[in-house]
Scaffold this motif. Structure first.
Motif, PDB file in Angstrom:
ATOM      1  N   MET A 227       0.847  -1.193   0.000  1.00  0.00           N
ATOM      2  CA  MET A 227       0.000   0.000   0.000  1.00  0.00           C
ATOM      3  C   MET A 227       0.882   1.243   0.000  1.00  0.00           C
ATOM      4  SD  MET A 227      -3.023  -1.409   0.078  1.00  0.00           S
ATOM      5  CE  MET A 227      -4.091   0.000   0.438  1.00  0.00           C
ATOM      6  N   ALA A 228       0.380   2.317  -0.614  1.00  0.00           N
ATOM      7  CA  ALA A 228       1.062   3.615  -0.617  1.00  0.00           C
ATOM      8  C   ALA A 228       2.506   3.480  -1.121  1.00  0.00           C
ATOM      9  CB  ALA A 228       0.999   4.245   0.778  1.00  0.00           C
ATOM     10  N   THR A 229       3.486   3.956  -0.343  1.00  0.00           N
ATOM     11  CA  THR A 229       4.880   3.898  -0.795  1.00  0.00           C
ATOM     12  C   THR A 229       5.333   2.460  -1.019  1.00  0.00           C
ATOM     13  OG1 THR A 229       5.352   5.902   0.479  1.00  0.00           O
ATOM     14  CG2 THR A 229       7.228   4.609  -0.260  1.00  0.00           C
ATOM     15  N   SER A 230       4.846   1.547  -0.224  1.00  0.00           N
ATOM     16  CA  SER A 230       5.230   0.142  -0.383  1.00  0.00           C
ATOM     17  C   SER A 230       4.746  -0.435  -1.708  1.00  0.00           C
ATOM     18  CB  SER A 230       4.680  -0.690   0.775  1.00  0.00           C
ATOM     19  OG  SER A 230       5.292  -0.321   1.993  1.00  0.00           O
ATOM     20  N   SER A 231       3.675   0.147  -2.265  1.00  0.00           N
ATOM     21  CA  SER A 231       3.182  -0.342  -3.552  1.00  0.00           C
ATOM     22  C   SER A 231       4.173  -0.033  -4.670  1.00  0.00           C
ATOM     23  CB  SER A 231       1.820   0.273  -3.879  1.00  0.00           C
ATOM     24  OG  SER A 231       1.943   1.653  -4.207  1.00  0.00           O
ATOM     25  N   ILE A 232       4.974   1.023  -4.486  1.00  0.00           N
ATOM     26  CA  ILE A 232       6.000   1.358  -5.481  1.00  0.00           C
ATOM     27  C   ILE A 232       7.058   0.263  -5.519  1.00  0.00           C
ATOM     28  CG2 ILE A 232       7.799   3.021  -6.087  1.00  0.00           C
ATOM     29  CD1 ILE A 232       6.103   5.177  -4.700  1.00  0.00           C
ATOM     30  N   VAL A 233       7.413  -0.246  -4.354  1.00  0.00           N
ATOM     31  CA  VAL A 233       8.384  -1.341  -4.262  1.00  0.00           C
ATOM     32  C   VAL A 233       7.810  -2.600  -4.893  1.00  0.00           C
ATOM     33  CG1 VAL A 233       9.759  -2.765  -2.695  1.00  0.00           C
ATOM     34  CG2 VAL A 233       9.388  -0.342  -2.182  1.00  0.00           C
ATOM     35  N   ALA A 234       6.545  -2.899  -4.595  1.00  0.00           N
ATOM     36  CA  ALA A 234       5.885  -4.067  -5.179  1.00  0.00           C
ATOM     37  C   ALA A 234       5.807  -3.947  -6.696  1.00  0.00           C
ATOM     38  CB  ALA A 234       4.489  -4.242  -4.583  1.00  0.00           C
ATOM     39  N   GLN A 235       5.504  -2.749  -7.181  1.00  0.00           N
ATOM     40  CA  GLN A 235       5.422  -2.528  -8.627  1.00  0.00           C
ATOM     41  C   GLN A 235       6.777  -2.689  -9.291  1.00  0.00           C
ATOM     42  OE1 GLN A 235       3.168  -1.913 -11.015  1.00  0.00           O
ATOM     43  NE2 GLN A 235       1.391  -2.121  -9.667  1.00  0.00           N
ATOM     44  N   ASP A 236       7.825  -2.261  -8.626  1.00  0.00           N
ATOM     45  CA  ASP A 236       9.173  -2.429  -9.171  1.00  0.00           C
ATOM     46  C   ASP A 236       9.494  -3.922  -9.341  1.00  0.00           C
ATOM     47  OD1 ASP A 236      12.041  -1.108  -9.588  1.00  0.00           O
ATOM     48  OD2 ASP A 236      12.312  -2.868  -8.314  1.00  0.00           O
TER      49      ASP A 236
ATOM     50  N   VAL B 240       4.813  -6.264   1.114  1.00  0.00           N
ATOM     51  CA  VAL B 240       5.754  -5.212   1.478  1.00  0.00           C
ATOM     52  C   VAL B 240       5.065  -4.199   2.384  1.00  0.00           C
ATOM     53  CG1 VAL B 240       7.357  -3.455   0.631  1.00  0.00           C
ATOM     54  CG2 VAL B 240       6.865  -5.481  -0.773  1.00  0.00           C
ATOM     55  N   SER B 241       5.661  -3.933   3.532  1.00  0.00           N
ATOM     56  CA  SER B 241       5.154  -2.910   4.442  1.00  0.00           C
ATOM     57  C   SER B 241       6.286  -2.478   5.359  1.00  0.00           C
ATOM     58  CB  SER B 241       3.986  -3.444   5.282  1.00  0.00           C
ATOM     59  OG  SER B 241       3.656  -2.542   6.336  1.00  0.00           O
TER      60      SER B 241
ATOM     61  N   GLU C 109       2.765  -3.318   9.863  1.00  0.00           N
ATOM     62  CA  GLU C 109       1.475  -3.268  10.551  1.00  0.00           C
ATOM     63  C   GLU C 109       0.364  -2.711   9.669  1.00  0.00           C
ATOM     64  OE1 GLU C 109       1.090  -4.677  13.311  1.00  0.00           O
ATOM     65  OE2 GLU C 109       3.155  -4.870  14.041  1.00  0.00           O
ATOM     66  N   THR C 110       0.607  -2.508   8.380  1.00  0.00           N
ATOM     67  CA  THR C 110      -0.431  -1.984   7.482  1.00  0.00           C
ATOM     68  C   THR C 110      -1.599  -2.976   7.443  1.00  0.00           C
ATOM     69  OG1 THR C 110       1.306  -0.978   6.136  1.00  0.00           O
ATOM     70  CG2 THR C 110      -0.908  -1.118   5.168  1.00  0.00           C
ATOM     71  N   PRO C 111      -2.785  -2.587   7.923  1.00  0.00           N
ATOM     72  CA  PRO C 111      -3.891  -3.556   8.072  1.00  0.00           C
ATOM     73  C   PRO C 111      -4.254  -4.266   6.778  1.00  0.00           C
ATOM     74  CG  PRO C 111      -4.400  -1.500   9.202  1.00  0.00           C
ATOM     75  CD  PRO C 111      -3.158  -1.241   8.407  1.00  0.00           C
ATOM     76  N   GLU C 112      -4.322  -3.527   5.671  1.00  0.00           N
ATOM     77  CA  GLU C 112      -4.722  -4.127   4.399  1.00  0.00           C
ATOM     78  C   GLU C 112      -3.716  -5.189   3.941  1.00  0.00           C
ATOM     79  OE1 GLU C 112      -6.127   0.192   4.468  1.00  0.00           O
ATOM     80  OE2 GLU C 112      -4.315  -0.933   5.005  1.00  0.00           O
ATOM     81  N   THR C 113      -2.434  -4.899   4.143  1.00  0.00           N
ATOM     82  CA  THR C 113      -1.393  -5.839   3.727  1.00  0.00           C
ATOM     83  C   THR C 113      -1.378  -7.056   4.626  1.00  0.00           C
ATOM     84  OG1 THR C 113      -0.112  -3.916   2.998  1.00  0.00           O
ATOM     85  CG2 THR C 113       1.040  -6.014   3.102  1.00  0.00           C
TER      86      THR C 113
END
Length: 292
Positions: free
Chosen positions: A143-152, A189-190, A194-198
């Motif tokens: 989620m959020a900034t972590s989604s950039i890492v996942a997308q990479d 990735v978080s 503790e990101t609830p959605e992840t």
């Protein structure tokens, strides 16, 4: 303060009385701890050697010797004194000259990669590489900034023909996780862990039978505890003004290691696909006059 010491300081309120006594002893003189045997430390703290072993394993080390080895490596690479293990991450301040900003960003990113490298467990990395190489399907959550890492990671894996998807939408994460099964891998990735959605997505993936991997900052977290194989990046970046800059670099460092390890492991399978994807992109790019 090194990532390990930072995590101890952060987790102190959650620890039991005996564990807190041990953490405080380590934080007081980390340079001494790396030269102490487990029996000596247990006697000094008035606790059992079993408590120390459990404490180290709760921090995701194999045991006390592994903990000392990683702590010694961090202290050896510290910018500060070996006793404090202090580091030099620099925050954004008003009126800094551009030259100082350039030097500060370089120092932060290099420190983040160095600190993350000192935390790497090669056996865990190899396990994740082997899982990803064998996976029938890979789900990437962030989620959020972590989604950039996942997308990479997605951009890399898709180029070598890995059947994968990356989701930043929480509903799609759960939808996709629900259809995973044995032989699939869910990679979450978080930074906080503790990101609830992840956390929900990885929980659902595990319930579906998939192998689970987490990438979080170092320390105890819900996501790291949930994952079959937890991976950790440096945990030193704090403060809302930094914008997750150094932490993102640290996580991308691990993603690059995993991808390179995968290609090296299945070189004969992945290199032709990597080269073909490059050639196809170049062909259609030039066909449109160089526009992408």
């Amino acid at each position: 303060m090194s990532p390990i010491l930072h995590a101890l300081e952060h987790d102190k309120p959650k620890l039991s009385q005996m564990e807190r006594k041990l953490a405080e002893r380590i934080l007081a003189s980390p340079g001494e701890i790396v030269h102490m045997g487990i029996t000596e430390l247990a006697e000094e703290c008035g606790i059992s050697t079993a408590t120390i072993t459990r404490f180290c394993k709760a921090l995701h080390f194999k045991g006390y010797p592994d903990f000392k080895l990683k702590l010694a490596a961090e202290l050896a690479h510290s910018d500060g004194s070996p006793e404090t293990g202090s580091s030099s991450y620099q925050d954004i301040v008003a009126g800094n000259p551009l030259q100082f900003i350039v030097e500060a960003m370089q120092a932060n990113h290099l420190a983040s990669i160095r600190d993350t490298t000192s935390l790497l467990d090669l056996s865990r990395l190899q396990q994740v590489i082997d899982l990803l190489c064998r996976a029938q399907r890979v789900d990437l959550y962030g989620m959020a900034t972590s989604s950039i890492v996942a997308q990479d990671f997605y951009q890399k894996l898709i180029r070598i023909g890995v059947n994968c998807t990356a989701f930043a939408d929480s509903h799609m994460q759960i939808t996709s996780a629900s259809s995973l099964s044995s032989g699939d891998v869910a990679f979450a990735v978080s930074y906080s862990g503790e990101t609830p959605e992840t956390v929900d997505a990885l929980t659902c993936a595990a319930a579906s039978g998939a192998a689970t991997v987490s990438l979080t900052s170092y320390g105890s977290s819900t996501l790291a505890t949930l994952a079959d194989i937890p991976l950790f990046s440096s945990s030193l970046e704090q403060g809302m003004r930094r914008g997750d800059m150094a932490s993102r670099i640290a996580q991308l460092h691990i993603i690059d290691i995993l991808f390179t390890g995968m290609v090296s492991t299945r070189f004969g399978d992945f290199i032709p696909k990597l080269e073909q994807s490059y050639l196809n992109v170049q062909h259609y790019r030039h066909k449109r006059g160089g526009q992408i």
